[in-house]
Design an enzyme around this catalytic site. Structure first.
Site, PDB file in Angstrom:
ATOM      1  N   GLY A  91      27.171  43.204  53.079  1.00  0.00           N
ATOM      2  CA  GLY A  91      26.330  43.702  51.985  1.00  0.00           C
ATOM      3  C   GLY A  91      24.965  43.027  51.905  1.00  0.00           C
ATOM      4  O   GLY A  91      24.127  43.412  51.091  1.00  0.00           O
ATOM      5  N   VAL A 160      31.791  43.765  50.469  1.00  0.00           N
ATOM      6  CA  VAL A 160      33.159  43.263  50.507  1.00  0.00           C
ATOM      7  C   VAL A 160      33.318  42.149  51.554  1.00  0.00           C
ATOM      8  O   VAL A 160      34.042  41.172  51.341  1.00  0.00           O
ATOM      9  CB  VAL A 160      34.095  44.465  50.788  1.00  0.00           C
ATOM     10  CG1 VAL A 160      35.438  44.018  51.328  1.00  0.00           C
ATOM     11  CG2 VAL A 160      34.256  45.301  49.517  1.00  0.00           C
ATOM     12  N   TYR A 169      34.563  36.761  42.295  1.00  0.00           N
ATOM     13  CA  TYR A 169      35.126  36.764  40.931  1.00  0.00           C
ATOM     14  C   TYR A 169      34.263  37.615  40.015  1.00  0.00           C
ATOM     15  O   TYR A 169      33.090  37.877  40.284  1.00  0.00           O
ATOM     16  CB  TYR A 169      35.191  35.337  40.362  1.00  0.00           C
ATOM     17  CG  TYR A 169      33.860  34.909  39.811  1.00  0.00           C
ATOM     18  CD1 TYR A 169      32.847  34.493  40.675  1.00  0.00           C
ATOM     19  CD2 TYR A 169      33.576  35.014  38.447  1.00  0.00           C
ATOM     20  CE1 TYR A 169      31.600  34.171  40.193  1.00  0.00           C
ATOM     21  CE2 TYR A 169      32.319  34.691  37.959  1.00  0.00           C
ATOM     22  CZ  TYR A 169      31.343  34.271  38.821  1.00  0.00           C
ATOM     23  OH  TYR A 169      30.095  33.973  38.355  1.00  0.00           O
ATOM     24  N   TYR A 455      27.901  31.286  46.073  1.00  0.00           N
ATOM     25  CA  TYR A 455      26.547  31.048  45.576  1.00  0.00           C
ATOM     26  C   TYR A 455      25.887  30.078  46.547  1.00  0.00           C
ATOM     27  O   TYR A 455      25.530  28.961  46.202  1.00  0.00           O
ATOM     28  CB  TYR A 455      26.562  30.489  44.154  1.00  0.00           C
ATOM     29  CG  TYR A 455      27.058  31.488  43.121  1.00  0.00           C
ATOM     30  CD1 TYR A 455      26.961  32.854  43.348  1.00  0.00           C
ATOM     31  CD2 TYR A 455      27.601  31.076  41.910  1.00  0.00           C
ATOM     32  CE1 TYR A 455      27.407  33.770  42.416  1.00  0.00           C
ATOM     33  CE2 TYR A 455      28.052  31.994  40.964  1.00  0.00           C
ATOM     34  CZ  TYR A 455      27.950  33.328  41.227  1.00  0.00           C
ATOM     35  OH  TYR A 455      28.389  34.241  40.297  1.00  0.00           O
TER      36      TYR A 455
HETATM   37  P1  FDA Z   1      26.325  39.113  53.422  1.00  0.00           P
HETATM   38  O1  FDA Z   1      26.433  40.317  54.266  1.00  0.00           O
HETATM   39  O2  FDA Z   1      24.966  38.523  53.217  1.00  0.00           O
HETATM   40  O3  FDA Z   1      27.335  38.014  53.947  1.00  0.00           O
HETATM   41  C1  FDA Z   1      27.522  36.754  53.343  1.00  0.00           C
HETATM   42  C2  FDA Z   1      28.133  35.786  54.359  1.00  0.00           C
HETATM   43  O4  FDA Z   1      29.375  36.292  54.835  1.00  0.00           O
HETATM   44  C3  FDA Z   1      27.268  35.573  55.596  1.00  0.00           C
HETATM   45  O5  FDA Z   1      27.496  34.282  56.090  1.00  0.00           O
HETATM   46  C4  FDA Z   1      27.827  36.604  56.550  1.00  0.00           C
HETATM   47  O6  FDA Z   1      27.569  36.314  57.912  1.00  0.00           O
HETATM   48  C5  FDA Z   1      29.302  36.560  56.239  1.00  0.00           C
HETATM   49  N1  FDA Z   1      29.948  37.850  56.465  1.00  0.00           N
HETATM   50  C6  FDA Z   1      29.616  39.031  55.900  1.00  0.00           C
HETATM   51  N2  FDA Z   1      30.431  39.998  56.326  1.00  0.00           N
HETATM   52  C7  FDA Z   1      31.293  39.437  57.190  1.00  0.00           C
HETATM   53  C8  FDA Z   1      32.358  39.950  57.958  1.00  0.00           C
HETATM   54  N3  FDA Z   1      32.683  41.225  57.907  1.00  0.00           N
HETATM   55  N4  FDA Z   1      33.036  39.108  58.770  1.00  0.00           N
HETATM   56  C9  FDA Z   1      32.698  37.797  58.820  1.00  0.00           C
HETATM   57  N5  FDA Z   1      31.702  37.252  58.097  1.00  0.00           N
HETATM   58  C10 FDA Z   1      30.991  38.065  57.283  1.00  0.00           C
HETATM   59  N6  FDA Z   1      29.649  36.652  43.621  1.00  0.00           N
HETATM   60  C11 FDA Z   1      30.723  36.671  42.793  1.00  0.00           C
HETATM   61  O7  FDA Z   1      31.751  36.068  43.103  1.00  0.00           O
HETATM   62  N7  FDA Z   1      30.671  37.365  41.623  1.00  0.00           N
HETATM   63  C12 FDA Z   1      29.586  38.084  41.253  1.00  0.00           C
HETATM   64  O8  FDA Z   1      29.588  38.695  40.189  1.00  0.00           O
HETATM   65  C13 FDA Z   1      28.460  38.082  42.123  1.00  0.00           C
HETATM   66  N8  FDA Z   1      27.320  38.782  41.808  1.00  0.00           N
HETATM   67  C14 FDA Z   1      26.252  38.795  42.676  1.00  0.00           C
HETATM   68  C15 FDA Z   1      25.110  39.530  42.359  1.00  0.00           C
HETATM   69  C16 FDA Z   1      24.019  39.564  43.224  1.00  0.00           C
HETATM   70  C17 FDA Z   1      22.810  40.377  42.860  1.00  0.00           C
HETATM   71  C18 FDA Z   1      24.064  38.820  44.434  1.00  0.00           C
HETATM   72  C19 FDA Z   1      22.884  38.815  45.366  1.00  0.00           C
HETATM   73  C20 FDA Z   1      25.199  38.093  44.747  1.00  0.00           C
HETATM   74  C21 FDA Z   1      26.302  38.066  43.877  1.00  0.00           C
HETATM   75  N9  FDA Z   1      27.452  37.324  44.178  1.00  0.00           N
HETATM   76  C22 FDA Z   1      28.532  37.355  43.310  1.00  0.00           C
HETATM   77  C23 FDA Z   1      27.521  36.513  45.405  1.00  0.00           C
HETATM   78  C24 FDA Z   1      28.252  37.268  46.512  1.00  0.00           C
HETATM   79  O9  FDA Z   1      29.643  37.201  46.287  1.00  0.00           O
HETATM   80  C25 FDA Z   1      27.962  36.615  47.872  1.00  0.00           C
HETATM   81  O10 FDA Z   1      26.595  36.618  48.130  1.00  0.00           O
HETATM   82  C26 FDA Z   1      28.720  37.332  48.995  1.00  0.00           C
HETATM   83  O11 FDA Z   1      28.884  36.469  50.083  1.00  0.00           O
HETATM   84  C27 FDA Z   1      27.999  38.584  49.413  1.00  0.00           C
HETATM   85  O12 FDA Z   1      28.706  39.311  50.360  1.00  0.00           O
HETATM   86  P2  FDA Z   1      27.881  40.358  51.258  1.00  0.00           P
HETATM   87  O13 FDA Z   1      28.808  40.968  52.211  1.00  0.00           O
HETATM   88  O14 FDA Z   1      27.087  41.242  50.363  1.00  0.00           O
HETATM   89  O15 FDA Z   1      26.835  39.374  51.937  1.00  0.00           O
END
Ligand code: FDA
Length: 515
Positions: A91, A160, A169, A455
Site C-alpha cells: 500500500g 494489507v 490495529y 509507525y
Molecule cells: P508499504 O507498502 O509501504 O510497506 C510497508 C513495509 O512492509 C515495507 O517495508 C515493505 O517493504 C513491507 N511490505 C509491504 N508489502 C509486503 C509484502 N507483501 N511482503 C513483504 N513485505 C512487504 N497503522 C495501524 O496499525 N493503524 C492505523 O490506523 C494506521 N493508520 C495509518 C494511516 C496512514 C495515513 C498511514 C500512512 C499509515 C497508517 N498506519 C496505521 C501505518 C501502517 O500500518 C503501516 O505504514 C503499514 O506498514 C503500511 O502497509 P502498506 O502495505 O501500505 O505499506
C-alpha cells in the site's frame, strides 16, 4: 551512474531470458523503466509521505507490477544474480518510505495487481492478497454480512501487506487485538523463489511474519484471516474539549480508566492546537469512540466509568459497523464505496514517532506538551492516544513478534505535518518532533523505550547501508519494536534468508551474512 545503468541492463536482460526460457511470461506493460512515461505516475501512485517525492530521493531502476505469483520468483532470481535490492510495496504507507526508496540500486516489486479478496461468511474467514487495501477488505466483509468485521487500521488506503506483517490495529483493538493476532494462514515466496503456505513455511516463519515485518523474510502474497463478530448496531461519538473546558483534567483522568473500560468500549483521544471561538490559541482534545452495542447500554456505562466527560445521548449515533469505519475515517457514512478507493487526496509531508505509556502522565507533564504545541512548527501537529487493555492484556508478549501487551496503558502516536511551501524547511518540523520526543522521555516506557513497528521511525536506529550490520547494532532498534522477540526473529531470519537478500534500513539481520 554508469554502474547503475549496467546493473539495470543486466537485470532486465536476465528477466527477459528467464521469461523466454520458462513457461511463465510477463507482459512488457508490467515492467516500468525510467524512460517509460508511466514510470513516474506508477511510482507516485501509492506514495503516502511527500517527504519522499523530491528530485533527490533515490529512484528505482525498474518498477515491476506482476500479475501472477509465478512471475515473482524470476524477479527475485534476477535481482540476486545482479546484486540488486528489491523493495516490496503493497500500500506504500511506510512512514519512512522503505517500500519505494533505497540508497543502493534497487527495483520495486509493486503488488498493486494482487488485490483479490475472498470472503467466506459461513466459515468467518477471508483470503486477502497483500496489495489489497484495508478499506476494500472492510467493504467486502460488510457486503457479505452486517455482523462480521475485522480488527485493522483506521485509514482505508493502508495496504494489507505492510499492515498485517507489522501488527495492524484500529478501533477493535481492545476487543479483538491486532490484525496479526487474527491471521490464520499466509502464502509467501521465499528467497529461493519457493511458494510456501502456513504448513510448508513452518511455525517459526509463520510466527515471524505476523508482526515482525514482512520485508525481512520474503514476498508475502496473501493472508487468510479470522473474521470477528460485531453487533448489528454500534454506537459512535466524538466529544471535543478545549483547555478552557478542562481538556487537561479529562485526558489525565482518561489515563486511569481507558484501559479498564469494558472491552466493547474504545475511546481514543486526538490532541492538536486550534483557535477557540474568541480566536485565542488553545489545545483541543477530541474523544473519539466506538461502543460495540446500542446507546442505551453505552450511556449508563459512561455514567459509571467516565462521568467527567459529560456524554449525553445527543452526542451519540447508532449505526452499522461498516458505517463506523467510515465515521472513523472521516467520510460521510452513507457511501461505503469510498472504501474501495486506493488513494486518498490528502497526502502530505510528515514525520511521526510512537511511545508507550505505562504510568499516567501527571497534569504538569501534559501541560509541557501543550507548551511545545504552541510553537510555530506545531501548526499541524497532533498526538493520538490509543487505549490498550482488554484482550491486549491477555495475549502473551511472545505470541507473535509484536510485544506491547499487558502493562501498557496506552500508545501515543506523535505526528507533525507540513505543506509543499515548507518542503525546503522540512528539517525544522523534524527537529520539532524530535524535541517533543525528548521531552516525553521521563513519562513513557523505558528499557526499552518501546515503539510500534508500523509507525516506522528511522531515528531509533538503522542498519548499515553498505557492509555488515552486527546483531548488536540492529538490536538497538529491534529491541524497541520487538523486545525479546528480536532474538527469535534473528534466528528465523538466519534460517530462512541466511544471505540477507531481503534487507533494508530496519530489517532483521542474519547472523551468517556479510551484509
Ligand atoms: P508499504 O507498502 O509501504 O510497506 C510497508 C513495509 O512492509 C515495507 O517495508 C515493505 O517493504 C513491507 N511490505 C509491504 N508489502 C509486503 C509484502 N507483501 N511482503 C513483504 N513485505 C512487504 N497503522 C495501524 O496499525 N493503524 C492505523 O490506523 C494506521 N493508520 C495509518 C494511516 C496512514 C495515513 C498511514 C500512512 C499509515 C497508517 N498506519 C496505521 C501505518 C501502517 O500500518 C503501516 O505504514 C503499514 O506498514 C503500511 O502497509 P502498506 O502495505 O501500505 O505499506
Amino acid at each position: 551512474s554508469a554502474a547503475s545503468a549496467d546493473e539495470h541492463d543486466n537485470f532486465l536482460e536476465c528477466l527477459s531470458n528467464k521469461f523466454k526460457n520458462t513457461t511463465t511470461s510477463i507482459s512488457p506493460n508490467l515492467i516500468y523503466t525510467p524512460n517509460n512515461s508511466s514510470y513516474t505516475p506508477i511510482l507516485r501512485f501509492s506514495i503516502q509521505n511527500l517527504r519522499f517525492t523530491s528530485e533527490s530521493t533515490p529512484k528505482p531502476l525498474v518498477i515491476i507490477t506482476p500479475e501472477q505469483e509465478t512471475q515473482i520468483p524470476h524477479v527475485i532470481y534476477c535481482a540476486k544474480e545482479n546484486n540488486i535490492h528489491i523493495r516490496i510495496r503493497s500500500g506504500g504507507h511506510d512512514y519512512e518510505g522503505l517500500s519505494y526508496v533505497s540508497e543502493i540500486p534497487f527495483v520495486i516489486l509493486d503488488l498493486i495487481n494482487f488485490d483479490g479478496i475472498t470472503v467466506d461468511a459461513e466459515q468467518k474467514t477471508a483470503w486477502v492478497e497483500s496489495g489489497a487495501r484495508i478499506g476494500a477488505l472492510y467493504y467486502r466483509i460488510a457486503e457479505r454480512s452486517r455482523t462480521l468485521g475485522f480488527p485493522a487500521g483506521v485509514c482505508p488506503t493502508v495496504g494489507v501487506g505492510g499492515h498485517f506483517s507489522g501488527g495492524g490495529y484500529g478501533s477493535l483493538l481492545r476487543k479483538y487485538g491486532l490484525s496479526a493476532d487474527n491471521v490464520v494462514d499466509a502464502r509467501i515466496i521465499d528467497v529461493n523463489g519457493k511458494i510456501l503456505d502456513r504448513k510448508s513455511m513452518g511455525d517459526d516463519l509463520f510466527w515471524a511474519i505476523r508482526g515482525g515485518g514482512g520485508a525481512s523474510f520474503g514476498v508475502i502474497l496473501a493472508w487468510k484471516i479470522q473474521l470477528v463478530d460485531v453487533p448489528d448496531r454500534v454506537s459512535v461519538f466524538t466529544v471535543s474539549r478545549t483547555l478552557e473546558q478542562n481538556a487537561t483534567q479529562l485526558i489525565h483522568r482518561w489515563q486511569y480508566i481507558a484501559n479498564n473500560f469494558d472491552r466493547d468500549l474504545f475511546i481514543r483521544i486526538l490532541v492538536r492546537r486550534v483557535n477557540n471561538i474568541s480566536q485565542n490559541t488553545t489545545i483541543r482534545a477530541e474523544f473519539q469512540s466506538i461502543f460495540l452495542g446500542g446507546v442505551d447500554t453505552l450511556l449508563p456505562l459512561m455514567q459509571e466509568s467516565f462521568p467527567e466527560l459529560g456524554l449525553v445521548r445527543e452526542d451519540c449515533i447508532e449505526m452499522s459497523w461498516i458505517q463506523s469505519v467510515l465515521y472513523f475515517a472521516g467520510f460521510p457514512i452513507e457511501s461505503p464505496e469510498v472504501l474501495l478507493n486506493r488513494t486518498q487526496p490528502n497526502v502530505r509531508y510528515f514525520k511521526a514517532k510512537s511511545d508507550y505509556v505505562q504510568r499516567p502522565i501527571p497534569e504538569y507533564g501534559l501541560e509541557g506538551i501543550w507548551r511545545l504545541f504552541y510553537e510555530q512548527e506545531a501548526d499541524e501537529a497532533e498526538i493520538i492516544l490509543s487505549p490498550y487493555g482488554g484482550i491486549m492484556d491477555n495475549i502473551s508478549e511472545s505470541s507473535i513478534p509484536f510485544p506491547h501487551r499487558a502493562g501498557n496503558l496506552y500508545k501515543i502516536q506523535h505526528l507533525v505535518y507540513w505543506g509543499e511551501n515548507e518542503a525546503l524547511n522540512s528539517d525544522r518540523y523534524i527537529s520539532w518532533i524530535r524535541r517533543l520526543y525528548s521531552y516525553m522521555a521521563p513519562y513513557v516506557s523505558r528499557f526499552p523505550r518501546a515503539a510500534y513497528m508500523n509507525y516506522r521511525d528511522l531515528d531509533i536506529g538503522v542498519n548499515n547501508n553498505e557492509g555488515k550490520t552486527s546483531y548488536s547494532q540492529a538490536r538497538i532498534w529491534g529491541f524497541k519494536y520487538f523486545k525479546n522477540n528480536f532474538d527469535r526473529l534473528v534466528r528465523v531470519k538466519t534460517k530462512v534468508d541466511p544471505g540477507n537478500f531481503f534487507r533494508n534500513e530496519q530489517s532483521i539481520p542474519s547472523l551468517y551474512s556479510s551484509w
